[in-house]
Design an enzyme around this catalytic site. Structure first.
Site, PDB file in Angstrom:
ATOM      1  N   PHE A  60       0.846  -1.193   0.000  1.00 13.35           N
ATOM      2  CA  PHE A  60       0.000   0.000   0.000  1.00 13.35           C
ATOM      3  C   PHE A  60       0.880   1.240   0.000  1.00 13.35           C
ATOM      4  CE2 PHE A  60      -2.638  -3.238   1.893  1.00 13.35           C
ATOM      5  CZ  PHE A  60      -3.894  -2.984   1.382  1.00 13.35           C
ATOM      6  N   ASP A  61       0.483   2.237  -0.748  1.00 12.03           N
ATOM      7  CA  ASP A  61       1.140   3.542  -0.689  1.00 12.03           C
ATOM      8  C   ASP A  61       0.593   4.279   0.527  1.00 12.03           C
ATOM      9  OD1 ASP A  61       1.236   6.489  -2.847  1.00 12.03           O
ATOM     10  OD2 ASP A  61       2.646   5.791  -1.331  1.00 12.03           O
ATOM     11  N   MET A  62       1.454   4.972   1.247  1.00 16.27           N
ATOM     12  CA  MET A  62       1.024   5.648   2.468  1.00 16.27           C
ATOM     13  C   MET A  62       0.220   6.916   2.159  1.00 16.27           C
ATOM     14  SD  MET A  62       3.372   6.979   5.617  1.00 16.27           S
ATOM     15  CE  MET A  62       3.242   8.748   5.724  1.00 16.27           C
TER      16      MET A  62
END
Length: 180
Positions: free
Chosen positions: A54-56
């Site tokens: 996941f991208d933050m």
């Protein structure tokens, strides 16, 4: 109803591939359209997904640059913050922090040089962390539903200050980022 919450699947065109036609690739999107998992069925036959990344920023964490800029101006008196921080890229000592060229202590020291007298490191810290505007609830729900079944990772090009604040926010939600 439960049926209205199903994750849509759509057909994709191959980017940079020959022919420009349709492929067997699929994209799975969350309800907010921000989380996407790609899989090419021809390449994925017989292979199980073991990990999801996941991208933050903008996916798990809402970002509010305007609030961050306003906080620096109001609480720290850092009137020229927009010379260093904008929607597309950072400059100077903020860029140096983002790129790992400087330590948080150096960042705080530089911010204090631009701030009104009497501003504290704690104030600068709170101003900077105000960029992170909370966690996306649907992303958290998805993470909760996937943990234990997959190895989950968070990818970020972020600085140590924001990463620490993010870890704290996740812990408050019962999600330890060392075990997500």
């Amino acid at each position: 109803s439960k049926n209205s919450r199903r994750t849509p699947i759509m057909r994709l065109s191959r980017i940079g591939g020959g022919g420009g036609g349709q492929t067997d690739s699929r994209a799975l999107f969350s309800e907010n359209g921000k989380i996407c998992i790609f899989a090419d069925h021809k390449e994925m036959e017989g292979i199980m997904i073991k990990a999801i990344v996941f991208d933050m920023g903008g996916i798990i964490v809402r970002l509010d640059l305007d609030r961050c800029i306003a906080s620096f101006k109001e609480f720290a008196g850092f009137e020229d913050i927009e010379e260093y921080l904008d929607k597309f890229h950072q400059k100077g000592f903020i860029s140096d922090l983002e790129e790992g060229k400087t330590q948080p202590e150096d960042f705080y020291r530089e911010c204090l040089k631009h701030s009104r007298p009497g501003t504290t490191v704690e104030t600068v810290h709170h101003c900077f962390c105000s960029l992170l505007d909370g966690l996306e609830e649907d992303s958290l729900d998805l993470i909760r539903s996937l943990r234990g079944r997959y190895d989950l990772y968070v990818l970020s090009n972020n600085n140590p200050i924001s990463r620490g604040y993010f870890r704290d926010m996740m812990k408050l939600e019962g999600l330890d980022t060392d075990k997500v």
